[in-house]
Design a protein around this motif. Sequence first.
Motif, PDB file in Angstrom:
ATOM      1  N   LEU A 103       1.553   3.750   3.693  1.00  0.00           N
ATOM      2  CA  LEU A 103       1.275   2.701   2.719  1.00  0.00           C
ATOM      3  C   LEU A 103      -0.220   2.371   2.685  1.00  0.00           C
ATOM      4  O   LEU A 103      -0.843   2.292   1.620  1.00  0.00           O
ATOM      5  CB  LEU A 103       2.073   1.453   3.115  1.00  0.00           C
ATOM      6  CG  LEU A 103       2.742   0.640   2.037  1.00  0.00           C
ATOM      7  CD1 LEU A 103       3.605   1.493   1.159  1.00  0.00           C
ATOM      8  CD2 LEU A 103       3.571  -0.463   2.678  1.00  0.00           C
ATOM      9  N   THR A 106      -2.362   5.145   1.248  1.00  0.00           N
ATOM     10  CA  THR A 106      -2.282   5.191  -0.210  1.00  0.00           C
ATOM     11  C   THR A 106      -3.053   4.033  -0.840  1.00  0.00           C
ATOM     12  O   THR A 106      -3.748   4.209  -1.839  1.00  0.00           O
ATOM     13  CB  THR A 106      -0.819   5.142  -0.660  1.00  0.00           C
ATOM     14  OG1 THR A 106      -0.076   6.109   0.062  1.00  0.00           O
ATOM     15  CG2 THR A 106      -0.711   5.411  -2.143  1.00  0.00           C
ATOM     16  N   LEU A 110      -6.074   4.321  -3.530  1.00  0.00           N
ATOM     17  CA  LEU A 110      -6.003   3.693  -4.849  1.00  0.00           C
ATOM     18  C   LEU A 110      -7.158   2.725  -5.063  1.00  0.00           C
ATOM     19  O   LEU A 110      -7.816   2.730  -6.113  1.00  0.00           O
ATOM     20  CB  LEU A 110      -4.670   2.953  -5.004  1.00  0.00           C
ATOM     21  CG  LEU A 110      -3.439   3.788  -5.324  1.00  0.00           C
ATOM     22  CD1 LEU A 110      -2.185   2.927  -5.282  1.00  0.00           C
ATOM     23  CD2 LEU A 110      -3.580   4.443  -6.692  1.00  0.00           C
ATOM     24  N   GLN A 149      -2.209 -14.167   0.443  1.00  0.00           N
ATOM     25  CA  GLN A 149      -1.855 -14.074  -0.976  1.00  0.00           C
ATOM     26  C   GLN A 149      -3.087 -13.955  -1.857  1.00  0.00           C
ATOM     27  O   GLN A 149      -3.196 -13.057  -2.691  1.00  0.00           O
ATOM     28  CB  GLN A 149      -1.095 -15.321  -1.409  1.00  0.00           C
ATOM     29  CG  GLN A 149       0.252 -15.512  -0.780  1.00  0.00           C
ATOM     30  CD  GLN A 149       0.810 -16.858  -1.160  1.00  0.00           C
ATOM     31  OE1 GLN A 149       0.717 -17.271  -2.314  1.00  0.00           O
ATOM     32  NE2 GLN A 149       1.375 -17.552  -0.205  1.00  0.00           N
ATOM     33  N   LEU A 153      -4.307 -10.997  -4.345  1.00  0.00           N
ATOM     34  CA  LEU A 153      -4.474 -11.265  -5.778  1.00  0.00           C
ATOM     35  C   LEU A 153      -5.871 -10.846  -6.241  1.00  0.00           C
ATOM     36  O   LEU A 153      -6.035 -10.370  -7.367  1.00  0.00           O
ATOM     37  CB  LEU A 153      -4.246 -12.750  -6.074  1.00  0.00           C
ATOM     38  CG  LEU A 153      -2.786 -13.176  -6.137  1.00  0.00           C
ATOM     39  CD1 LEU A 153      -2.676 -14.654  -6.459  1.00  0.00           C
ATOM     40  CD2 LEU A 153      -2.036 -12.350  -7.167  1.00  0.00           C
ATOM     41  N   LEU A 156      -5.561  -7.215  -6.709  1.00  0.00           N
ATOM     42  CA  LEU A 156      -4.769  -6.914  -7.909  1.00  0.00           C
ATOM     43  C   LEU A 156      -5.585  -7.165  -9.178  1.00  0.00           C
ATOM     44  O   LEU A 156      -5.429  -6.453 -10.172  1.00  0.00           O
ATOM     45  CB  LEU A 156      -3.483  -7.745  -7.924  1.00  0.00           C
ATOM     46  CG  LEU A 156      -2.376  -7.289  -6.965  1.00  0.00           C
ATOM     47  CD1 LEU A 156      -1.185  -8.233  -7.024  1.00  0.00           C
ATOM     48  CD2 LEU A 156      -1.927  -5.866  -7.307  1.00  0.00           C
ATOM     49  N   MET A 167      -2.161   3.149 -12.097  1.00  0.00           N
ATOM     50  CA  MET A 167      -2.636   2.671 -10.803  1.00  0.00           C
ATOM     51  C   MET A 167      -2.327   1.195 -10.625  1.00  0.00           C
ATOM     52  O   MET A 167      -1.980   0.746  -9.529  1.00  0.00           O
ATOM     53  CB  MET A 167      -4.147   2.902 -10.683  1.00  0.00           C
ATOM     54  CG  MET A 167      -4.525   4.369 -10.611  1.00  0.00           C
ATOM     55  SD  MET A 167      -6.276   4.616 -10.271  1.00  0.00           S
ATOM     56  CE  MET A 167      -6.502   6.272 -10.917  1.00  0.00           C
ATOM     57  N   THR A 169       0.242  -0.391 -11.834  1.00  0.00           N
ATOM     58  CA  THR A 169       1.656  -0.466 -11.458  1.00  0.00           C
ATOM     59  C   THR A 169       1.853  -0.091 -10.002  1.00  0.00           C
ATOM     60  O   THR A 169       2.597  -0.763  -9.274  1.00  0.00           O
ATOM     61  CB  THR A 169       2.485   0.483 -12.347  1.00  0.00           C
ATOM     62  OG1 THR A 169       2.254   0.160 -13.720  1.00  0.00           O
ATOM     63  CG2 THR A 169       3.954   0.362 -12.033  1.00  0.00           C
ATOM     64  N   PHE A 170       1.216   0.970  -9.570  1.00  0.00           N
ATOM     65  CA  PHE A 170       1.365   1.416  -8.185  1.00  0.00           C
ATOM     66  C   PHE A 170       0.892   0.345  -7.214  1.00  0.00           C
ATOM     67  O   PHE A 170       1.541   0.082  -6.201  1.00  0.00           O
ATOM     68  CB  PHE A 170       0.596   2.721  -7.962  1.00  0.00           C
ATOM     69  CG  PHE A 170       1.272   3.924  -8.544  1.00  0.00           C
ATOM     70  CD1 PHE A 170       2.581   3.854  -8.992  1.00  0.00           C
ATOM     71  CD2 PHE A 170       0.611   5.147  -8.636  1.00  0.00           C
ATOM     72  CE1 PHE A 170       3.217   4.958  -9.542  1.00  0.00           C
ATOM     73  CE2 PHE A 170       1.247   6.258  -9.177  1.00  0.00           C
ATOM     74  CZ  PHE A 170       2.542   6.159  -9.630  1.00  0.00           C
ATOM     75  N   LEU A 172       0.945  -2.775  -7.719  1.00  0.00           N
ATOM     76  CA  LEU A 172       1.959  -3.826  -7.737  1.00  0.00           C
ATOM     77  C   LEU A 172       3.148  -3.460  -6.859  1.00  0.00           C
ATOM     78  O   LEU A 172       3.713  -4.309  -6.169  1.00  0.00           O
ATOM     79  CB  LEU A 172       2.450  -4.059  -9.169  1.00  0.00           C
ATOM     80  CG  LEU A 172       1.672  -5.054 -10.005  1.00  0.00           C
ATOM     81  CD1 LEU A 172       2.197  -5.057 -11.422  1.00  0.00           C
ATOM     82  CD2 LEU A 172       1.785  -6.442  -9.414  1.00  0.00           C
ATOM     83  N   THR A 173       3.535  -2.193  -6.883  1.00  0.00           N
ATOM     84  CA  THR A 173       4.726  -1.802  -6.142  1.00  0.00           C
ATOM     85  C   THR A 173       4.489  -1.792  -4.634  1.00  0.00           C
ATOM     86  O   THR A 173       5.411  -2.051  -3.872  1.00  0.00           O
ATOM     87  CB  THR A 173       5.232  -0.414  -6.578  1.00  0.00           C
ATOM     88  OG1 THR A 173       4.191   0.537  -6.373  1.00  0.00           O
ATOM     89  CG2 THR A 173       5.620  -0.394  -8.027  1.00  0.00           C
ATOM     90  N   ILE A 174       3.278  -1.485  -4.206  1.00  0.00           N
ATOM     91  CA  ILE A 174       3.079  -1.417  -2.756  1.00  0.00           C
ATOM     92  C   ILE A 174       2.675  -2.766  -2.160  1.00  0.00           C
ATOM     93  O   ILE A 174       2.836  -2.983  -0.955  1.00  0.00           O
ATOM     94  CB  ILE A 174       2.030  -0.350  -2.355  1.00  0.00           C
ATOM     95  CG1 ILE A 174       0.651  -0.675  -2.924  1.00  0.00           C
ATOM     96  CG2 ILE A 174       2.467   1.029  -2.756  1.00  0.00           C
ATOM     97  CD1 ILE A 174      -0.418   0.281  -2.436  1.00  0.00           C
ATOM     98  N   THR A 175       2.180  -3.680  -3.004  1.00  0.00           N
ATOM     99  CA  THR A 175       1.698  -4.962  -2.474  1.00  0.00           C
ATOM    100  C   THR A 175       2.748  -5.745  -1.665  1.00  0.00           C
ATOM    101  O   THR A 175       2.447  -6.191  -0.551  1.00  0.00           O
ATOM    102  CB  THR A 175       1.137  -5.830  -3.615  1.00  0.00           C
ATOM    103  OG1 THR A 175      -0.022  -5.184  -4.156  1.00  0.00           O
ATOM    104  CG2 THR A 175       0.745  -7.204  -3.117  1.00  0.00           C
ATOM    105  N   PRO A 176       3.976  -5.903  -2.183  1.00  0.00           N
ATOM    106  CA  PRO A 176       4.942  -6.691  -1.398  1.00  0.00           C
ATOM    107  C   PRO A 176       5.183  -6.105  -0.010  1.00  0.00           C
ATOM    108  O   PRO A 176       5.205  -6.836   0.972  1.00  0.00           O
ATOM    109  CB  PRO A 176       6.218  -6.619  -2.241  1.00  0.00           C
ATOM    110  CG  PRO A 176       5.797  -6.194  -3.584  1.00  0.00           C
ATOM    111  CD  PRO A 176       4.551  -5.400  -3.434  1.00  0.00           C
ATOM    112  N   ILE A 179       2.341  -6.865   2.272  1.00  0.00           N
ATOM    113  CA  ILE A 179       2.386  -8.241   2.776  1.00  0.00           C
ATOM    114  C   ILE A 179       3.355  -8.344   3.952  1.00  0.00           C
ATOM    115  O   ILE A 179       3.040  -8.895   5.003  1.00  0.00           O
ATOM    116  CB  ILE A 179       2.808  -9.212   1.653  1.00  0.00           C
ATOM    117  CG1 ILE A 179       1.705  -9.301   0.588  1.00  0.00           C
ATOM    118  CG2 ILE A 179       3.098 -10.592   2.225  1.00  0.00           C
ATOM    119  CD1 ILE A 179       2.051 -10.218  -0.562  1.00  0.00           C
TER     120      ILE A 179
END
Lengths: 234, 234
Positions: A103, A106, A110, A149, A153, A156, A167, A169-170, A172-176, A179
């Motif tokens: 993670l 990547t 990115l 957080q 942000l 992001l 990128m 979207t990607f 966004l998908t790995i952020t949670p 955390i």
Amino acid sequence: MKLEVLTVSDNQEIQNSIISKIRELINYKNLEPGDKLPSERMLSDKFGVSRSNVRDAIQKLEFYGLLKSIPQSGTFVANIGVVAMNGMIEDILRLETPDFKSLVETRILLELKTVRLASLRRSEEDLKNIKEALDAYKEKALSGEDAVQEDLLFHLAIAKASRNSTMNTFMLTITPQIIIDFEKYHVCDKDQAVMGIEEHTDIYEAIKKQDPELAKQKMKDHFKALYQYCYNVK
Amino acid sequence: MKLEVLTVSDNQEIQNSIISKIRELINYKNLEPGDKLPSERMLSDKFGVSRSNVRDAIQKLEFYGLLKSIPQSGTFVANIGVVAMNGMIEDILRLETPDFKSLVETRILLELKTVRLASLRRSEEDLKNIKEALDAYKEKALSGEDAVQEDLLFHLAIAKASRNSTMNTFMLTITPQIIIDFEKYHVCDKDQAVMGIEEHTDIYEAIKKQDPELAKQKMKDHFKALYQYCYNVK
DNA sequence: CCATATTTTTTGGTTAACCAGTTTTGGAAC
DNA sequence: GTTCCAAAACTGGTTAACCAAAAAATATGG
């Protein structure tokens, strides 16, 4: 808690087994691009599972572009040949929950790219959004509170300014998951937060100056500690 | 056909509207990490939509790690604060289908990295898989047939050998859309396929030699034509 | 008044019935 | 034999009823 994990795992097993059976069916019947799959009812009957399970499996294959459901008509195999179909389903079945190292690796890749693109493509509004995220992070970090957080942000906001929707979207998908892992492994302690302010500001200034190489370097510096930490842990 | 697109768009609208309402609810009620959302029935009632629509929206937010459904207990807001929650939902609502340029840009970034990692981390079995994909591509391309599938399977084999599950997943997710766009814009004509054999072989040899920099360079050469084409079209 | 057992309610998940289109089919007309 | 059309069957999507487990509320015993 144990039970919950178990059932989730079971559902995953069931879905994978259905996906696997759908693949066998496609191979056995030599279905080619555009051909129609048997109906959901027929599949649920043949596989001995509920129709909603079949629907979920189809939805997953649809997400990866292998199938296409058309409302009152049927489910069709996408415009992809049998060879690619088999290879991709094979991979989908083997998908595992990403490990922390994968993670972070990547994320760094990115972000070094998005920060570069953001420097080149940012609009004035993008810059304003990044600045706001930076200020919010500053305030929170200086007050001694947890600012994870606001930290993310800020990143992001940069991803959004990169003007690359994939990128974005990607990220966004790995952020949670990041955390969750950060809290699990206690990355980003509070003493690092203050140091982070300076680093974030440097990145922001580089983007403002529209200097892509400087921005990339500053992001690299920012990730230096994380990078080392990550490779020590795992 | 028009109608179908319309309904899909409508569904998307409905889902986004529900997601938006869930966000308002979280803000209004000041729900913090770990707090319970109202039940699905209550939400569907309050929003005036069907329960399955609510379930779909929750599922999407669950995918992005913002909510967590627990079987006979309830739906809970994830361990993420209200600030990050708002920012991320904002982004999720604005998610658009990626344009071709964004897709290719991301693919190149990913592949230059995966080929490097594959050179460093590949096992003997990985190498064997890549070789098999290469041979399959060779055979198909030399016979004059369309070899787009075998082409991409070769690249996916490299992604798998990179031993980075996140990048592997990302490659899987963008591949179908890339195939669609390739056919749409008529990229990868047959004359390029023969040239592709040599380029693929070079990449394979570099991975075999475990020379990451050479592998990256060969992949760069391979993408050169695509890169230019992509930036001319858009 | 507290701790524990038991009933009731509430929950996400599952199943089955239903809906509005699409597709197939059977036969009537020529 | 071909064409056409209506009716029956079939399709993915939707809705509502149902399920088992988890909470919550109530009752019970000390």
